[in-house]
Every structure is written in structure tokens, then in C-alpha cells.
Motif scaffolding. Sequence first.
Motif, PDB file in Angstrom:
ATOM      1  N   LEU A 186       2.809   6.610  35.124  1.00 56.18           N
ATOM      2  CA  LEU A 186       3.071   8.014  35.458  1.00 56.18           C
ATOM      3  C   LEU A 186       4.561   8.310  35.432  1.00 56.18           C
ATOM      4  CD1 LEU A 186       0.438   8.750  38.244  1.00 56.18           C
ATOM      5  CD2 LEU A 186       0.482   9.595  35.904  1.00 56.18           C
ATOM      6  N   GLY A 187       5.341   7.333  35.905  1.00 53.26           N
ATOM      7  CA  GLY A 187       6.797   7.522  35.899  1.00 53.26           C
ATOM      8  C   GLY A 187       7.297   7.813  34.488  1.00 53.26           C
ATOM      9  N   ILE A 188       6.863   6.990  33.544  1.00 51.85           N
ATOM     10  CA  ILE A 188       7.307   7.183  32.161  1.00 51.85           C
ATOM     11  C   ILE A 188       6.781   8.504  31.612  1.00 51.85           C
ATOM     12  CG2 ILE A 188       7.129   6.286  29.820  1.00 51.85           C
ATOM     13  CD1 ILE A 188       6.953   3.490  31.092  1.00 51.85           C
ATOM     14  N   GLU A 189       5.529   8.755  31.908  1.00 51.46           N
ATOM     15  CA  GLU A 189       4.906   9.980  31.413  1.00 51.46           C
ATOM     16  C   GLU A 189       5.650  11.220  31.914  1.00 51.46           C
ATOM     17  OE1 GLU A 189       0.442  10.899  30.414  1.00 51.46           O
ATOM     18  OE2 GLU A 189       1.778   9.369  29.692  1.00 51.46           O
ATOM     19  N   PHE A 190       5.943  11.234  33.204  1.00 52.05           N
ATOM     20  CA  PHE A 190       6.668  12.377  33.772  1.00 52.05           C
ATOM     21  C   PHE A 190       8.037  12.502  33.122  1.00 52.05           C
ATOM     22  CE2 PHE A 190       4.659  14.360  37.571  1.00 52.05           C
ATOM     23  CZ  PHE A 190       3.440  13.732  37.471  1.00 52.05           C
ATOM     24  N   ALA A 191       8.696  11.363  32.953  1.00 55.80           N
ATOM     25  CA  ALA A 191      10.033  11.405  32.364  1.00 55.80           C
ATOM     26  C   ALA A 191       9.980  12.006  30.963  1.00 55.80           C
ATOM     27  CB  ALA A 191      10.624  10.001  32.321  1.00 55.80           C
ATOM     28  N   PHE A 192       9.023  11.564  30.170  1.00 58.70           N
ATOM     29  CA  PHE A 192       8.919  12.082  28.805  1.00 58.70           C
ATOM     30  C   PHE A 192       8.634  13.579  28.789  1.00 58.70           C
ATOM     31  CE2 PHE A 192       9.006   7.967  26.825  1.00 58.70           C
ATOM     32  CZ  PHE A 192       9.375   8.244  25.526  1.00 58.70           C
ATOM     33  N   CYS A 193       7.710  13.987  29.660  1.00 60.33           N
ATOM     34  CA  CYS A 193       7.356  15.398  29.689  1.00 60.33           C
ATOM     35  C   CYS A 193       8.548  16.229  30.124  1.00 60.33           C
ATOM     36  CB  CYS A 193       6.193  15.634  30.638  1.00 60.33           C
ATOM     37  SG  CYS A 193       4.669  14.970  29.988  1.00 60.33           S
ATOM     38  N   GLN A 194       9.286  15.688  31.084  1.00 60.70           N
ATOM     39  CA  GLN A 194      10.465  16.387  31.565  1.00 60.70           C
ATOM     40  C   GLN A 194      11.461  16.604  30.428  1.00 60.70           C
ATOM     41  OE1 GLN A 194      10.616  18.228  34.459  1.00 60.70           O
ATOM     42  NE2 GLN A 194      10.042  16.362  35.361  1.00 60.70           N
ATOM     43  N   ILE A 195      11.682  15.532  29.653  1.00 61.22           N
ATOM     44  CA  ILE A 195      12.648  15.616  28.558  1.00 61.22           C
ATOM     45  C   ILE A 195      12.182  16.619  27.517  1.00 61.22           C
ATOM     46  CG2 ILE A 195      13.676  14.339  26.630  1.00 61.22           C
ATOM     47  CD1 ILE A 195      13.425  11.819  28.480  1.00 61.22           C
ATOM     48  N   LYS A 196      10.912  16.536  27.191  1.00 64.90           N
ATOM     49  CA  LYS A 196      10.413  17.395  26.126  1.00 64.90           C
ATOM     50  C   LYS A 196       9.980  18.764  26.633  1.00 64.90           C
ATOM     51  CE  LYS A 196       7.568  14.127  24.259  1.00 64.90           C
ATOM     52  NZ  LYS A 196       6.593  13.627  23.320  1.00 64.90           N
ATOM     53  N   GLY A 197       9.964  18.913  27.966  1.00 63.59           N
ATOM     54  CA  GLY A 197       9.564  20.201  28.527  1.00 63.59           C
ATOM     55  C   GLY A 197       8.082  20.489  28.374  1.00 63.59           C
ATOM     56  N   HIS A 198       7.284  19.459  28.234  1.00 61.30           N
ATOM     57  CA  HIS A 198       5.841  19.657  28.106  1.00 61.30           C
ATOM     58  C   HIS A 198       5.178  19.661  29.469  1.00 61.30           C
ATOM     59  CE1 HIS A 198       5.565  17.891  23.797  1.00 61.30           C
ATOM     60  NE2 HIS A 198       6.254  18.986  23.864  1.00 61.30           N
ATOM     61  N   ALA A 199       3.928  20.111  29.480  1.00 59.85           N
ATOM     62  CA  ALA A 199       3.132  19.943  30.678  1.00 59.85           C
ATOM     63  C   ALA A 199       2.686  18.487  30.741  1.00 59.85           C
ATOM     64  CB  ALA A 199       1.913  20.853  30.618  1.00 59.85           C
ATOM     65  N   VAL A 200       2.604  17.965  31.949  1.00 54.35           N
ATOM     66  CA  VAL A 200       2.156  16.581  32.098  1.00 54.35           C
ATOM     67  C   VAL A 200       0.664  16.519  31.822  1.00 54.35           C
ATOM     68  CG1 VAL A 200       1.908  14.646  33.652  1.00 54.35           C
ATOM     69  CG2 VAL A 200       3.935  16.086  33.775  1.00 54.35           C
ATOM     70  N   ASN A 201       0.294  15.570  31.004  1.00 47.39           N
ATOM     71  CA  ASN A 201      -1.086  15.444  30.594  1.00 47.39           C
ATOM     72  C   ASN A 201      -1.823  14.474  31.497  1.00 47.39           C
ATOM     73  OD1 ASN A 201      -3.408  14.959  28.864  1.00 47.39           O
ATOM     74  ND2 ASN A 201      -2.181  16.080  27.388  1.00 47.39           N
ATOM     75  N   GLU A 202      -3.117  14.718  31.651  1.00 50.23           N
ATOM     76  CA  GLU A 202      -3.853  13.884  32.607  1.00 50.23           C
ATOM     77  C   GLU A 202      -4.428  12.623  31.981  1.00 50.23           C
ATOM     78  OE1 GLU A 202      -4.572  17.150  31.015  1.00 50.23           O
ATOM     79  OE2 GLU A 202      -4.517  17.652  33.122  1.00 50.23           O
ATOM     80  N   GLY A 203      -4.136  12.398  30.707  1.00 53.78           N
ATOM     81  CA  GLY A 203      -4.705  11.230  30.024  1.00 53.78           C
ATOM     82  C   GLY A 203      -4.432   9.925  30.744  1.00 53.78           C
ATOM     83  N   PHE A 204      -3.299   9.850  31.423  1.00 51.40           N
ATOM     84  CA  PHE A 204      -2.963   8.566  32.036  1.00 51.40           C
ATOM     85  C   PHE A 204      -3.824   8.248  33.248  1.00 51.40           C
ATOM     86  CE2 PHE A 204      -0.636   5.319  34.274  1.00 51.40           C
ATOM     87  CZ  PHE A 204      -0.406   4.443  33.235  1.00 51.40           C
ATOM     88  N   LEU A 205      -4.481   9.256  33.794  1.00 51.53           N
ATOM     89  CA  LEU A 205      -5.388   8.980  34.918  1.00 51.53           C
ATOM     90  C   LEU A 205      -6.354   7.868  34.538  1.00 51.53           C
ATOM     91  CD1 LEU A 205      -6.407  12.492  36.278  1.00 51.53           C
ATOM     92  CD2 LEU A 205      -4.970  10.776  37.380  1.00 51.53           C
ATOM     93  N   VAL A 206      -6.875   7.966  33.336  1.00 48.64           N
ATOM     94  CA  VAL A 206      -7.842   6.974  32.880  1.00 48.64           C
ATOM     95  C   VAL A 206      -7.142   5.681  32.482  1.00 48.64           C
ATOM     96  CG1 VAL A 206      -9.499   6.449  31.073  1.00 48.64           C
ATOM     97  CG2 VAL A 206      -9.524   8.676  32.178  1.00 48.64           C
ATOM     98  N   THR A 207      -6.089   5.822  31.680  1.00 54.23           N
ATOM     99  CA  THR A 207      -5.384   4.626  31.218  1.00 54.23           C
ATOM    100  C   THR A 207      -4.902   3.788  32.390  1.00 54.23           C
ATOM    101  OG1 THR A 207      -4.641   5.939  29.354  1.00 54.23           O
ATOM    102  CG2 THR A 207      -3.543   3.838  29.707  1.00 54.23           C
ATOM    103  N   GLY A 208      -4.364   4.464  33.405  1.00 56.29           N
ATOM    104  CA  GLY A 208      -3.806   3.755  34.548  1.00 56.29           C
ATOM    105  C   GLY A 208      -4.829   2.928  35.293  1.00 56.29           C
TER     106      GLY A 208
END
Lengths: 205, 448, 387, 220
Positions: free
Chosen positions: C113-135
Motif C-alpha cells: 500500500l505504501g508503494i501504491e499510495f506513493a505512485f498514485c500521489q506522484i501521478k495524481g491518480h486515484a488509489v486503486n483497490e487492486g492491492f486489497l487482494v494482492t496484499g
Amino acid sequence: MESLFNIFIRAIFIDNMIFAYFLGMCSYLAVSKKVKTAIGLGAAVTFVLSITVPLNWLVYNYFLKAGAMSWTGITALATVDLSFIGLIIYISVIAAFVQLIEMIIEKFSPALYAALGIFLPLIAVNCSILGGVLFMVGRPYSLGDATAFGLGSGVGWFLAVVALAAIREKLKYSNVPAPLRGLGITFIIVGLMSFGFLSFMGFSI
Amino acid sequence: MANLIRLKKGYDIKLVGEATKEIVATETPKTFALQPHEIRGLVPKLLVDVGTEVKCGTPLYFPKNQPDVFFTSPVSGEVVEIVRGDKRRILEVRILADGNLNHENFGAADPASLGRQGVKEKMLKSGMWTFLRQRPYNRVAETNIVPKNIFISGFDSAPLAPDLNFALKGRESHLQTGINALAVLTDGNVFLGLKHEADNSSFESLKNVTISNFDGPHPAGNVGIQIHHTAPINKGDAVWTMNIQDVANLGKLFVEGIYDPERIISITGSEIVNPVYTKLRVGASLENAVKNQLKPGKVRLISGNILFGSKVEETGYFGYFDQQLTAIPEGDEAEFFGWILPSEARPSISKTFLSYLTPNKKYRVNTNMHGEERPFVVTNEYEKVLPMDILPVQLLKACLAADLEAMEALGIFEVVEEDLSLCEFVCTSKQPVQNILSEGLTLIEKEG
Amino acid sequence: MKFLKDTMDKLRPTFSKGGKFQFLHSTFEAFDTFLFVPGHTTHGKVHVRDGIDMKRTMIVVVIAMIPALLFGMWNVGYQHFLSMDQTASHLDYFLHGLIQVLPIIIVSYGVGLGIEFAFCQIKGHAVNEGFLVTGMLIPLCLPPTTPLWMVALGTAFAVIIGKEIFGGSGMNLLNPALTARVFLFFAYPAYMSGEFLSDGTAVWFSGNRADIVDGFSGATTLSVVAGGGEAEYSVMNMFLGLEKGSIGETSVLAILIGAVILVVSGVGSWKIMASTFAGGLLMGGIFNWISGTPFLDMPAYQHLLIGGFAFGAVFMATDPVSAAQTERGKIIYGLLIGILTVLIRVGNPAYPEGMMMAILLMNVFAPLIDYFVVESNKKRRLKRATV
Amino acid sequence: MSTTGEEKKSAPAQPLFGKKERQLLSDPLDNNNPITVQVLGICSALAVTVQMEPAFYMSMGVIFVTMMSNLLISIMRNVIPSRVRIIVQLAVVSTFVIIVDQVLKAYAYEMSKQLSVFVGLIVTNCIIMGRLEAFAMANKPWPSLLDGIGNGLGYGAILMVVAFFRELIGSGSVYGYKVFDALGINYIGNGVMVIPAGAAIVIGLVIWAQRARNGMVESE
């Protein structure tokens, strides 16, 4: 003594020209944008590999390697070792054969010829072909083994190129960071794909 | 005789607020308006100005690229306002009705003896031509071609849609004349799609038409689906379609010589006090039709159905091709942990709601998106609701990538926005499916 | 709830454009939409939307994994005590496993989630919930002895290389959890095949982690069969999952409960699951027919019970992004996974984790399968036109 | 794909190391790198990058071959009939490759075994043929020589960078020197870097880093 089937499977997956040795990458990257062209070139590579490897096997075993020419019965030739000029010979055999293929495709499938365009001549310098031959020379293969190996290597290259092409067509809809687009992401895909091809590591039946 | 086509894919959204089968007269409204933007890509050239007196059937404007096609006034009165938007784009041509309903006289005639050219001219002049839609692209029919076939759907399967058999009761002769007129226009067939095992008494005696029966959930009643299963559109083909009520009005043109674009419509939805049928003319202001009919609270009024309709104000105007009004509650409330709780029952093709245990329950739905937009991830939901041999996700992706070749090969010529409306409804990723398709269609129409 | 919503609304301007914490916009939105499904309304010609959304879909998958997770926790404890020839109460088993497994889950979610949030922050995207499952999938497919830094590394690799650089959720080529698993498998094979005793120094966790896991490592059923077929395994144990292996993959029963949830809710593709099992049975049957070695003679159905077959078929193969996306394609995809799994397993007894490799390989070929399905659709249309 | 080579007839009197000449050497190292930008010569580049030492020998071999064949072809450029130029080029390249191969066999046998077929495969390395076609056939010997060296260096640089990361992460050493052991860290080698997948991923990331810096974007 490995069975032909194992040599074949190994050549496709484990010793895959692309994923294990990165051979033939130039044309691999160039033609893998569309599945149609990928199938064309993949088939061409498979064909050329499965013919030129055994062809060069004959050349090596009957002309080049130490004592190869003893079959001529000429004592002067019986001990000659020409393997050091092997490179030039192999390349020539490949180039001549590719020339032939090119002429055949041009005659029978102008559409394919147009699609492959400048890539056909590239097969001659496609490292996977020469690589296949050199690997064959370095291993104690029989003629049958060499054929299985050549065919397997070709099929492996074919699978790799069409799979990548399908992936790249799908990737059109992805949002890859700009500097990674094209070559960069393709390399990373190749890396990830090569994980999958390791499935058959140590495989033998 | 008639062949039966069973469709399994699709989904019926069951809603409360179905109209009872009585036609309630409502007072003819004061204002009318035609809205050119209802037809994708239409650029109107005005023939009238503010102050022009018009009769029912007087030309108002024509499309820039089809100067022989007239959009005519649905009512008699005076042009009172031309509403313009950005770049002076014409949004509405408003007419104040004079309450008398004077008609232009186009003269009665038998379509069969008029011949193709005669039928065409009468339709063009009166404005009836504009109800002929041409696929691919769902555009106004071209005047210089002969369509492969003409298709009419005899039922509407959309949520809370009006019963067309009921609506057309007593208009059999108009309908027959309309069909005869259409038959003159094509070298192929006029096809009529009917609902299997339903009351089709208004249509049973029709001649000069090839009837197919369709069985299955929405969108079985969409003419696009019916075309796909009777005589699909191939590259280079053009087929025409017309709403069946308009076919009856076309008949009226030939029988009585007048243009009379009136439809029996259903006023439906959970937020309608008394859902009934009424008569409404194209472009009519809705104020009288929904007077005292809307329940209190935030309500969205739709001209059309919930899957293919335009949001309108109470003072807005009835759509050019619609045959129903729907009112449902707005859903602009945030839902606490809405994504994880079983939640109140709502229609869904997924079985993650308890509602799937009660398949026949009727719902009061609102306009909430129920989630945020995401990339295409979940597969197989579009396929479940599109009864066509078309790969919807791939087609939409081709539209997004502006890949004309792929769009064509994947069958874009066979679909219009309406056909994919259920795909948009079910989409987990909340994609604007119709918009994507619409942009694809616009692009391919322009480039191809 | 009203209070919470008001608070969030009050905070919004701070995180919006021009606000003080503008750079945390994506993070704020992620939390807001986590708490509340937003009140957005439809704006096209379609006025009503299905109640389902991505978050709900993902959470169903997570719920489906819970039986396997709970059982996995219990089994970790059970195997531990078993190896020490002790017995304890079920609660002890479970608690022991919980202590073992929970840190892995926390690391997986935390890093991912940390990485995901960081990427979304950089790109200005909405955080996606896909990692709920992956995690959740990552811990389940790892051996319980995996050092935490490996979990972190594998997760980071999967999220960055496997997903984010392709443009985030929905764009990835391989299943991210599988990417993590395979990355670790090739990076640290000794740790991953369960033959390695964690030596404590390589673990962040309190140093005596080795004691906790002591005895857990060792031969899995697969390696027992592979090692010569002195069959010390019972089919019932295999089905229930009373054996060693990755945390979530041992109990076929628990996985089947998850499968039922996925299939009934329509979230997981039954076509992929069924065809994968069918492919495994088919290939197993062929090998039974050939016969000769212990592995060849293993009854076909038993292939489905071991080596994470069921886990892969139900949770890994069905990932809609990395699987074939056409309906026909899914059947071919599943069949090939099943066939390849058994083939790889039997072909290389020393390398029995055929399931994940087979899925990975088919992930690579899924776009090609789709390509041919799509082409056949195009051809049908073209043919129709010329008739 | 190749970009330079258009500067055909330069002024007669020019310094040996003018700006142009320096650019011939430096461009291929970065902005016109044969591997990451021209997309040439990737074929055999990656298979020998598990460790830095073989990568270094490989680079040396390639530099020698590009340099010499560029020079020789440039000298002969006016006498080669264009119809048979590919054959001539191949012959020239093969000759130099055979020299490299034989020298390695004679003086660094272990290394030649480790590089196995990849030395032979320099023949089909597209960098060499690419530079011959794009530059040596149209330029004088001296710039051709520099271009050969430059591109050889550019190739070698990428090889070394990739090998550096693979060896460091994969085996915890740099050019055979166990750095982590020296620092007293018990480092566990990452097996992914040792298998070919590691090479592809590392070079993908190198390309990313480089293009992010020089702003190059491929349109696809």
C-alpha cells in the motif's frame, strides 16, 4: 543420452533463444508490434533454424572438425581441422539458405513478403540462427538431436515473439511512463516472460 | 410462420412505477422545442427566424450535410426563441403553440402507387423522413441510397417501457399504410420484431412485413439486437430503422396528408405519483404531462428510459425519439462503507447483494454511481448482457485507442449507443460505455 | 457517521488543489472513498448503475480467502507442535500460527500500500483497490518461514515492476502476487522450497523467530511423493490440509469454501476454475495410463489436492487482469494451466511447484489466446459478409 | 534506427580531435547509445552480464571488432560493389571475430570458455553491421575508426553497468571482489539477478533511467 523430446522441450523453454540467451533480439523487438508480422517472422526463423542447424551439422561433421574429412579417403585431408573458419562457413550456409527462402516467400506470398519487408534479409544476421548453429557445434549432438534442437529453438523463438506481440498489442491500452515506453517496457516484459519460460527447468521424461 | 429467436443474455431491471394501462389526457402544453443536438453530429441550418409563423409540418431547419431533409414543426404557432450555446451552436428552436394545431397539407396518397420517388418526397417535405434512422452510425437516413432492409421493433424491453401493442391499439390501418410506404423504399424486406408469447393483437393482421419473434430479457426489444439476429449489417451495408409509433404516424401522413408526430407515452418511475399513459407530441414541453405527478425530494426526470434517456427539467422538452418519461430519485448521498456492507437491495447482475435472493422484487433505484471510475478490469459482465456475437470490451478498447481497423472488424457497424446501455449499467469499473462508443462512431463516420 | 462525513468534508479543502496538503490529495481521497461510497451521480444517457463496484468486487475476493487464511494460521501452529511431538489445544495452534502469519500480512499490506499510495500521489491518480487482494494473496502463497524482509522485497518487486510501471491496476501482465512469489522463488530458492531453516539473523522479528518456526520447515507432501513415493500421506489429510506448505494453499477444503463464494457471487470465473481442474485431471489421467513412476501412477484426482493446485486454480488463475479475457479464451487458458501443471510436476520431480509456474506461463500467453479468439470473431463477421 | 552518418564530406583540413571527432566518441556513450537508443546489438549483450569480468572481456572484443572493421570497410568503401557489400562486410567482421576468438583461446582460455558462443556471435551483432552500413560506408577512415571506438565503448558501458548491478545484487561482489563480505555483512545473493530475467529487467530500468534523463520518448 537425452531423448529427442527432452532436447526439444529444453530448446523451447529452458534454453530459449530469447529468454535464456537474448539471441535474435533486434528482429525480436522490431517485429513484435503486431501478431501478424510476428507469426510470419517467427515461422521464418523456425523454418530456417530447423534446416540450417542440421545442415551445418553435416558441414561441421563431414568437413570442418578435426578428422572430419577422413571419409574422402584422402590421407592428406584426414587430419585437417578447419573448425577455426567455422564462423564464416556457417554464416555463408545460413545466408545462402535465407536468400532461397526470401525468393520463395516473394513468389508465393507477396502479402507476407510485403509485411516482413526489410526483416527477411535480417534473418541472415539474426543471431539466433548463428547462435543455434554454434550451440549445436559445441554439444555432442547426433544429426537427429541437432534437428530436434534446431526445431525446438525455432519454436521457442516463435512462441516468444508471438506472445510478446500479443502482449504489446494489449499494452496499447496501458499507461506506461513515457521514458519506459517502447524499448524499456519491452525489456521488462521480456524479463517477466522469461520467468514463465523457466517452468520447464530440469524437465525430463 | 414467424421464426422465433431466443436470447438468453441480457437483464431486466425491475422497477416500481409501472404505468397502468389507461391513457390520461393531458392539456396540450404552450411551448414546444426541437433540439438538434439530440442527433449525434447534426449541424442545423435554420429556415425560420424568431417571429416566423409555422404550421404543423412547416420546415424549421435542415442538416448542413443533407439539405433535402427537413425537420419540421411539431405544432402550429410562432417561433419565439432560438436558444444558442457555445460558438453559437443552436440548442433549441422554441415554438409558442397557438392552440389550434393547423396542419400543412401534404396530400393523401397510396404509397404503392406513388412509387419510391413520390414516397421519398412526401416524407422529406413533411419531416417524417427524419424519423428514419440509418445504421451504421444511427444517422438520419441518406436520401440517395436504397437500404438493404428496414427494421421495426414491435416492443420495447427497456425498464418500465410502454406496451407498444397497447399504444397502437386502433391504429392498425395507419400502421399498415406506414409499412407499405417503407416497403416501397427498400428492395429488401421490412422486418418487424415482436415479443414472443405476448399480446400482439395490434400487429397480428399486418401484411407486407416479415415478422420475427424474440424471447428474452432486455435488450431483446432493441432494434439493433433484432437486426443482428435476423439480417446482420455487414461492411458496406446500410439499413434503416423506425420506431413503430412513428411508422403509424407515417401511415397517417399518407392516409390523411398531415404530419402529426404524436406518441402514446408512459409516465413511469418510482417518483411518479400516478404512473399512466398519455399522449405527447415530439418536442412538447413536459410541464403539463408531469404536473402534480412528481413526488417531493430530489427527483431526476428523464425523457426516455433509465438506460437510454436524457435528463430533463420539468420545464424541458420531450425527446425526438422517446416514448416514455421516467422519474427516479437522485442518489447524491454518500454511503457509509457502502462497498463492504450487504447494503439495501438494489438491482445488480452481481450476486454480492442480497437482492439476488429475490429475483422478482421491484426496486426503487436512484442515480448514484455506486462507485468510482476504474480501468477495465472485471471481465464477462458486458458479455452477459449483450446478446450479440460481438466482443464488447475489445470493441470499446479499440474505440479508446482510435483503432479504426479493429473497430470495424469487431463490429462497430452493428451497434449504436442504445445497444450497449446495459453494458454501461453493469460496468464494475463505472466506465462511460456509451460515450466511448459514441466517440468511436463519430470518429469512424468522419474518417471512414 | 454523519459526523464522520462532515469531518471528511471539512478536511477536503486542505487536501484539494491550493490546499496545504495538496500533495496528499490521492491519499485523502482514498481514505474518503474507503469510508464512503461517494455520492456521485450518473451523467450520461444511462441513469442507473449496478450496485457493484471495484471495491466490493475486491472485498469479496478477500472474504473468499479468509477460510484459507484462518485454516493456514491454525495449521502453522499444528504443524509446529506436531513436529515437536507435542499436542496442544486448537486455540494454541491458532495463536501460534497467528503470531507467525500476522507479521507477514502486515508487511505485505504495509509495503504494498505504501508503494501504491506513493505512485498514485506522484501521478495524481486515484488509489486503486487492486492491492486489497494482492496484499492478502502474497502471504497466503508464501511459506510461513519466509523472512519478513523477503516478503517486503517480493511485494515491492511485484508492485513496482509487476504492476505500477505498466500503468497500475488493470494493466499488469502477470498476476502481482504470483510475481512476488516467483521472484522470491528464483531469488532465494532455498527459503522458498521450505528446506531452509530461518537462521534468525535474516529476520527482523525479535531474533527468535527461528524458534517459532523451528520444525515447521521440511518436506511437503509434494516432496515426499517426489522423493520416491513412500507414501506417508493420506488423501484425507491432503484434502483437509493437515500438511506442510505455503500458508494458505494446503487446505483444499478451505479453498473450496472460497471457491464457492467466488463462483456464487460471480466474482471469480467458474470457467477458469473448472477448466483448470479438468486440465489437471486430463493430464493426470493420461499419465496414469502411461504409468511407470510413482508420480505417473499417482491417481489423477490427487494431483488436484496437492502442491497448491486448488489454491492456484481458485485464487491465482482467476485474476481477471492477467487471465485470458475472452470467454472462450478462459477455457483454453484454464485447461492449459491444468495440463501444464501436472506435466511440469511429473517431468521434474525436484521442482514440484508446477502450479505457479504453469499459471505464470499462461499469464504470458493469455494475450495470445485472446488474440486468436478475437481474430476468430472478426473472421466470422467477415465470412458472414461474403456469403 | 541509426541516426548519425550524414556528415559525409567534411572539410579537408580538420583537426584530429575537433568537436565533431569528440562527439563521435562521446555521443554513443550516452545520447546516441547503440543499445539503449539505437536499439542495436542487444542480441548477445545480455547473456554475458552475470559478472563484470566476462562482460569486460566481451566489451573489449566488441570494441576491437567495431573499431577494426569500421576502419577497414571505410578504407575499402570506394572499391566495394554495393551488391556484394553485405557479404564483404560479413567476411571482414568474421575475420576480426576469428582473431578475437583465437586470441582469447590462446591467452585467456577460461574466459573464452565462459563466453562460449557469444564471442562468435559478435559476427551477427547488429551494432557492427549497423555502423558499417550507416557510417563506415560513407565516411573517411579516421572518423570511422572513432565512430567504431565510440560505439564499441557505448556498448561496453551498458554491458558493464548491467553486469555491475547483476553481480552486486546477485552475488554480492564487484568484479569478483566480495564487497559485502568485506564490510562484514552477511549478504544473501539474489538469484533473480543471476538468471537471464535479471538482465532484461536491469537493462529495462537502465533505459528508463537514461531516457528519463535525456527526455527521449518512443512513439508507439
